[in-house]
Design a protein around this motif. Structure first.
Motif: not given
Length: 403
Positions: A39, A64, A67-68, A70, A72, A86, A89, A91-92, A113
């Motif tokens: 991040n 953002l 959805g790529w 997030l 934080y 930042y 994500n 789950k992107a 991740h």
């Protein structure tokens, strides 16, 4: 043909120019920063990408919205308003890794991740089962996506690790006629209808160690992969070394016994003929099978387990094979003077037992100063080494252009 409209298309730069090209390239660079370094604040991103605050804000707004990325939350500040952090994500999107060995195939799905989704799935069918393996891979992958309730549009790419001689420039495998001389990635893209990328299995293991394992802070390392065959991967000055065409590291085919057995490669006395997992399993079945009734033939893993548990015959077989491994490795150590030799592949299941034998044998054949300059390490990634290594291969093609 790739039919699925993957989210990765948002980062494709083909046919782009001018302002639009610069925008997509900055998006790729920001995603690459997040993947490699975690991040960041807007100020961090401006400094790293050498871009203005409005330009970075514009890219972040897009990432953002799509959805790529997030938000934080805030981090500590040296004064004034706390800046927002930042990052990716998870789950992107998802990557799929396939470890295609000679006798088995393993599958894994990871989020952004690099967290494994569910578990590693394996089947006892590999590249040697050339009549059925491709169809079974397609069927297994489709079943896996259904099991995990994942849309194909979320799959950013499939990374396939496989053995043998693979030309990194053409993508052609010179070891297996399964692919009919076609680029391997293209065969899989037609089969799976997803973007596909390939890497040699031992180099994939080295990437796994470099990104997620014990080689993260090591600049010069040799990874020896002892499984069905024997491979070697080299991390030199922090970079994975592939050679001119990607053939570097065929360690199992150096001549180690001048009047030895013929190898499947056609040469005489290759290291694989006296030290590979296949040789060790065959040797154990021959010796132990002549003394006792075996319910099933011993596998390489079985022999490792028996040796670790104190089986004298299995220990002697490993000592014999390690003698040849050490002879070969000593030459490579003398040439490259690495920080470490990492024991990977199935042999890593032997842990400290394998490490101690190889360490002792290397002392016989390696100059003391150079031997003492080299650490002997055992991979802890186990079955995930090559699977994890394919994550940066897939994502680098989207964001980084290098691994």
């Amino acid at each position: 043909m790739i039919k699925s409209k993957s989210r990765r298309l948002q980062f494709v730069v083909d046919d782009l120019s001018g302002v639009e090209l610069k925008r997509v390239l900055l998006n790729r660079q920001i995603m690459s920063v997040f993947l490699k370094s975690g991040n960041k604040t807007i100020a961090d991103l401006c400094q790293i990408t050498n871009s203005s605050i409005p330009t970075v804000n514009s890219s972040l707004s897009f990432l953002l919205k799509q959805g790529w990325v997030l938000n934080y939350g805030t981090t500590e500040s040296r004064g004034g308003r706390k800046p927002a952090m930042y990052g990716i994500n998870p789950k992107a999107g998802y990557t799929i890794s396939i470890d295609l060995s000679r006798n088995y195939t393993s599958f894994a799905v990871y989020n952004l991740h690099s967290v494994l989704i569910d578990k590693v799935f394996s089947m006892p069918i590999g590249i040697d089962s050339k009549d059925i393996v491709l169809d079974r891979i397609k069927q297994s992958l489709n079943n896996l996506l259904i099991k995990l309730s994942l849309s194909r549009e979320l799959i950013l790419g499939v990374g396939i690790a496989l053995p043998g001689l693979i030309d990194i420039n053409s993508g052609v495998s010179y070891s297996y006629d399964l692919f009919n001389g076609e680029p391997v990635y293209r065969v899989f893209e037609t089969l799976l209808e997803l973007p596909c990328f390939i890497e040699h299995d031992t180099r994939a293991m080295a990437l796994g160690e470099k990104w997620f394992g014990i080689a993260g802070d090591i600049n010069n390392a040799l990874l020896i992969n002892v499984g069905t065959g024997i491979g070697l991967s080299m991390i030199l000055n922090g970079e994975l070394y592939r050679g001119k065409s990607g053939f570097a590291g065929e360690f199992g085919h150096i001549n180690i016994v001048s009047d030895g057995q013929r190898c499947y490669c056609g040469k005489i006395g290759c290291l694989e003929t006296v030290a590979s997992g296949s040789y060790i399993a065959n040797r154990a079945n021959s010796i132990i099978g002549s003394k006792q009734v075996l319910d099933n033939p011993l596998t390489f893993s079985n022999v490792i387990e028996r040796a670790v548990a104190g089986d004298i015959l299995c220990i002697e077989i490993f000592e014999e094979a390690s003698e040849y491994l050490a002879k070969g490795l000593s030459s490579v150590i003398h040439i490259f003077n690495p920080d470490a030799v990492i024991i990977g592949g199935e042999m890593s299941k032997g842990g400290e037992f394998i490490k101690s034998i190889l360490d002792y044998k290397l002392s016989k054949y390696t100059i003391n100063l150079m031997k003492n300059d080299t650490s002997i390490l055992v991979s802890k990634l186990n079955e995930q080494a090559a699977l994890l290594g394919m994550i940066p291969v897939v994502l680098s093609n989207m964001f980084c252009n290098e691994v």
